[in-house]
Write a protein that holds these residues in place. Structure first.
Motif, PDB file in Angstrom:
ATOM      1  N   ASP A  76       0.819  -1.054   0.093  1.00  0.00           N
ATOM      2  CA  ASP A  76       0.047  -0.120   0.066  1.00  0.00           C
ATOM      3  C   ASP A  76       0.697   1.312   0.094  1.00  0.00           C
ATOM      4  N   SER A  80       0.889   3.770  -3.094  1.00  0.00           N
ATOM      5  CA  SER A  80       0.331   5.161  -2.687  1.00  0.00           C
ATOM      6  C   SER A  80       1.448   6.266  -3.126  1.00  0.00           C
ATOM      7  N   ASN A  84       0.705   8.893  -6.060  1.00  0.00           N
ATOM      8  CA  ASN A  84       1.120  10.232  -5.989  1.00  0.00           C
ATOM      9  C   ASN A  84       2.129  10.915  -6.867  1.00  0.00           C
ATOM     10  N   MET A 112       2.533  16.324   0.257  1.00  0.00           N
ATOM     11  CA  MET A 112       2.630  14.922   1.009  1.00  0.00           C
ATOM     12  C   MET A 112       4.259  14.327   1.069  1.00  0.00           C
ATOM     13  N   TYR A 113       4.951  14.426  -0.108  1.00  0.00           N
ATOM     14  CA  TYR A 113       5.954  13.581  -0.013  1.00  0.00           C
ATOM     15  C   TYR A 113       7.241  14.538  -0.623  1.00  0.00           C
TER      16      TYR A 113
ATOM     17  N   PHE B   3       4.007  16.617   6.895  1.00  0.00           N
ATOM     18  CA  PHE B   3       2.942  16.758   6.433  1.00  0.00           C
ATOM     19  C   PHE B   3       1.673  16.331   7.238  1.00  0.00           C
ATOM     20  N   LEU B   7      -1.232  18.972   8.501  1.00  0.00           N
ATOM     21  CA  LEU B   7      -2.638  18.559   8.389  1.00  0.00           C
ATOM     22  C   LEU B   7      -3.368  18.307   9.572  1.00  0.00           C
ATOM     23  N   VAL B 301     -10.075  11.679  -0.349  1.00  0.00           N
ATOM     24  CA  VAL B 301      -9.382  12.767  -1.290  1.00  0.00           C
ATOM     25  C   VAL B 301      -8.008  12.616  -1.052  1.00  0.00           C
ATOM     26  N   LEU B 302      -7.632  12.402   0.324  1.00  0.00           N
ATOM     27  CA  LEU B 302      -6.195  12.087   0.585  1.00  0.00           C
ATOM     28  C   LEU B 302      -5.416  10.889   0.092  1.00  0.00           C
ATOM     29  N   ARG B 303      -6.495   9.690   0.006  1.00  0.00           N
ATOM     30  CA  ARG B 303      -5.796   8.631  -0.602  1.00  0.00           C
ATOM     31  C   ARG B 303      -5.454   8.940  -2.106  1.00  0.00           C
ATOM     32  N   ILE B 304      -6.609   9.499  -2.943  1.00  0.00           N
ATOM     33  CA  ILE B 304      -6.338   9.651  -4.227  1.00  0.00           C
ATOM     34  C   ILE B 304      -5.304  10.438  -4.678  1.00  0.00           C
ATOM     35  N   SER B 305      -4.992  11.277  -3.715  1.00  0.00           N
ATOM     36  CA  SER B 305      -3.634  12.318  -3.814  1.00  0.00           C
ATOM     37  C   SER B 305      -2.367  11.623  -3.611  1.00  0.00           C
ATOM     38  N   GLY B 306      -2.481  10.337  -2.915  1.00  0.00           N
ATOM     39  CA  GLY B 306      -1.240   9.472  -2.602  1.00  0.00           C
ATOM     40  C   GLY B 306      -0.955   9.335  -1.364  1.00  0.00           C
ATOM     41  N   ALA B 307      -1.904   9.395  -0.365  1.00  0.00           N
ATOM     42  CA  ALA B 307      -1.647   9.253   0.926  1.00  0.00           C
ATOM     43  C   ALA B 307      -1.836   7.632   1.226  1.00  0.00           C
ATOM     44  N   SER B 308      -1.147   6.960   1.958  1.00  0.00           N
ATOM     45  CA  SER B 308      -1.093   5.615   2.277  1.00  0.00           C
ATOM     46  C   SER B 308      -2.019   5.300   3.310  1.00  0.00           C
ATOM     47  N   LYS B 309      -2.202   4.238   3.715  1.00  0.00           N
ATOM     48  CA  LYS B 309      -3.307   3.874   4.854  1.00  0.00           C
ATOM     49  C   LYS B 309      -2.473   4.174   6.057  1.00  0.00           C
ATOM     50  N   LYS B 310      -1.007   4.049   5.918  1.00  0.00           N
ATOM     51  CA  LYS B 310      -0.353   4.302   7.268  1.00  0.00           C
ATOM     52  C   LYS B 310      -0.351   5.920   7.545  1.00  0.00           C
ATOM     53  N   MET B 311      -0.173   6.655   6.582  1.00  0.00           N
ATOM     54  CA  MET B 311      -0.431   8.034   6.782  1.00  0.00           C
ATOM     55  C   MET B 311      -1.778   8.535   7.219  1.00  0.00           C
TER      56      MET B 311
END
Lengths: 219, 401
Positions: A76, A80, A84, A112-113, B3, B7, B301-311
């Motif tokens: 995951d 992710s 991104n 984010m990164y 981040f 956030l 929205v965060l997920r589609i932007s690339g946030a992992s489940k952990k994040m």
């Protein structure tokens, strides 16, 4: 970057474990530099296929290849980060964080990164998508069309090679619809892979290739 | 700043009503632990101190003083009072088998009229025979207590002049005692000669304290220590049977009465704290669950932007830590603001000795209660968050939570 959905399938189940809907094993290869459009009625499986292509819905069967990566073989965390860096997604409906400003919403994938802010690209997107006057406004106060434009800018800020848009013109007035579709067409013109699912017939004139989906089968 | 933290802070600021509600819940959770622990510890400290201050195996006073609770009121609440019996009882008690030592005490309440500077309990003791008060006083003052000298309890302010006047007898304050959490903190201590002077003076100016007893033969109580090998209960019984009009009470009985009350109060507080905890835990779980449901789209929205489940989990946990930290600090600070100035009122309302624990203990329970609140909030938010992060984002867009 090539996107190949190779025999991907997915089943939704009812509570009694009976199959509610099935996306039959589907092969999809949208071309780079083209705006590919999938049309079909609501419930035909368009969004399911798009979510699989976005790495957001693990298919029951098949593989999703993006470049040289099999997306669903990644963890995951890796998937992710990959999303991104390489995939921009414009989801259905309102998809902004209402308590953040327009600029903060657009910069979400970058924050984010990454450390550096692509100021030039940010200004360009804000300008081109008509968000200049709104850049410091909280996103919660925007209209539906403005929110959609923010979502487009957010999808593009990381310079992804693949853009996936789910009903990007839904609920928009004629002016906003034209603005959004033109933007997507231009992005494809820059050599990116753009895949859009919609049931908006007017959108067809902007597409380079149109595919039809019906009952979970891509025709 | 990372981040996730940035956030989380923006999320908290951006949803002030939601954040305030969670802060209040976390504050309640933390304050109940902090306040409950503080009260129970203060009561236990008070009991320990009271036990030490009694300093004798048996206390003998007039029946009326013991039965009416006057004696206990002086010791526990510092309510000024007086009661007397004839000092001939001292000799009788000394003659009872098993008695090792006896010492008299004399209680005199100062008056609120012009002859006295302040209304307090005055306790007279005999420095030659005393074994109860002297060891305690020696913790603060190791000099002689001469005629005209007084030592004051910690609740009594010492005037700039260092002098107090009681029944027109001018006294020199030589020391202030450490806090005991009992009524003795509001008393003034003097030797028997000084007390006798005050007694004579009080009679001269018209106070009728000594209607039933000659002032020069009056004592308020006699403290008794029992020889090793003798039973306190037997000696106590012999005093009660042998001397008319007095009541002998063992210190153990006096302490156990209070310990019983303290035990009951500790249990009530314990049950209340557990109820508050269970309620807060349930409410927090429901609240975090509702909040996460409300935030499904936001998290997607965060997920589609690339946030992992952990994040996502990290953002939710950081939010809950910040909220519970603020709530815990505020709740505990408010509890401290209420508890410390009003601990004397607590002593009066519970009729139990209250001795606030030392600063380091207070800091430890302050920090522990906040930490507990943080852990509970982090767990409940993680559980709620898992319902979202454990699901494919595609399904979230389709179904919601």
């Amino acid at each position: 970057m090539k996107l190949v959905a190779d025999k991907v399938g997915y089943k939704y189940y009812r509570k009694n474990k009976k199959v509610l809907f099935e996306l039959k094993e589907t092969v999809l290869k949208p071309e780079e530099g083209k705006l590919t459009e999938i049309v079909g009625h609501s419930g035909s499986g368009k969004s399911t296929l798009l979510n699989i292509c976005a790495g957001l819905l693990t298919p029951d069967t098949g593989h999703l290849l993006v470049g040289d990566k099999d997306l669903y073989s990644l963890s995951d965390e890796e998937r992710s980060r990959f999303r991104n860096a390489h995939i921009g997604i414009i989801p259905q409906g309102q998809s902004v964080l209402k308590h953040l400003t327009v600029t903060e919403n657009i910069l979400l994938p970058i924050s984010m990164y990454r450390e550096d802010t692509p100021t030039n690209l940010l200004n360009e997107l804000i300008e081109n998508l008509g968000l200049k006057k709104l850049e410091n406004e909280k996103a919660g106060g925007l209209s539906g069309g403005e929110m959609r434009r923010v979502a487009i800018a957010r999808a593009l800020i990381g310079k992804p090679e693949i853009i996936l848009a789910d009903e990007p013109t839904g609920d928009l007035d004629a002016d906003n619809r034209k603005l959004v579709l033109t933007a997507l067409k231009n992005i494809a013109g820059e050599g990116k892979t753009v895949l859009m699912v919609t049931h908006d017939r007017e959108a067809e004139e902007y597409a380079d290739k149109i595919l039809k989906m019906d009952g979970g089968i891509l025709i | 700043m990372k981040f996730s933290t940035k956030l989380a802070i923006k999320n908290i600021k951006g949803h002030s009503a939601r954040s305030s509600a969670l802060i209040i819940l976390a504050g309640l959770l933390s304050a109940s632990v902090f306040g409950g622990s503080l009260i129970v510890k203060s009561l236990r400290n008070g009991l320990h101190s009271y036990e030490q201050r009694l300093g004798a195996d048996i206390i003998v006073a007039s029946e009326e003083a013991i039965d009416s609770g006057k004696y206990e009121s002086i010791l526990l609440q510092g309510v000024p009072g007086y009661f007397y019996m004839d000092d001939s009882v001292i000799e009788v008690i000394e003659g009872i088998d098993g008695v090792e030592s006896v010492t008299p005490q004399f209680f005199l309440a100062s008056a609120s009229s012009g002859c006295c500077d302040t209304l307090v309990q005055i306790v007279g003791f005999d420095p030659d025979s005393d074994f109860a008060i002297r060891p305690w006083i020696s913790e603060s003052y190791d000099g002689n207590i001469n005629d005209g000298d007084v030592i004051v309890g910690c609740n009594i302010n010492i005037p700039d002049s260092n002098r107090y006047k009681f029944y027109n007898v001018d006294c020199n304050v030589v020391a202030k005692l450490e806090k005991t959490g009992t009524g003795l903190d509001s008393a003034v201590y003097a030797n028997m000669n000084t007390i006798k002077q005050m007694m004579e003076s009080s009679s001269q100016i018209g106070f009728g304290y000594f209607e039933d007893v000659e002032p020069e033969h009056a004592v308020s109580s006699v403290l008794v220590n029992v020889k090793d090998g003798y039973s306190v209960t037997d000696v106590q019984r012999n005093i009660n049977l042998g001397i008319q009009g007095v009541r002998a009470v063992s210190s153990k009985d006096m302490v156990s009465n209070i310990a019983g009350g303290l035990g009951a109060i500790s249990n009530i507080i314990g049950v209340l704290v557990v109820i508050i905890w269970l309620l807060s835990f349930t409410i927090l779980t429901v609240a975090f669950g509702m909040i996460v449901n409300e935030r499904v789209k936001e998290l997607a929205v965060l997920r589609i932007s690339g946030a992992s489940k952990k994040m996502l989990s990290r953002i939710l946990i950081i939010e809950s830590i910040i909220l519970s930290l603020i709530g815990g600090l505020a709740g505990n600070a408010l509890t401290a603001l209420i508890f410390f100035p009003f601990s004397d009122s607590l002593k009066l309302s519970l009729n139990l000795p209250v001795l606030i624990p030392d600063f380091s203990y207070v800091i430890v329970i302050f920090a522990t209660s906040i930490l507990t609140s943080i852990v509970i909030c982090a767990i409940t938010s993680t559980v709620s968050g898992y319902r979202i992060t454990g699901k494919d984002t595609g399904l979230i867009f389709r179904d919601g939570a």
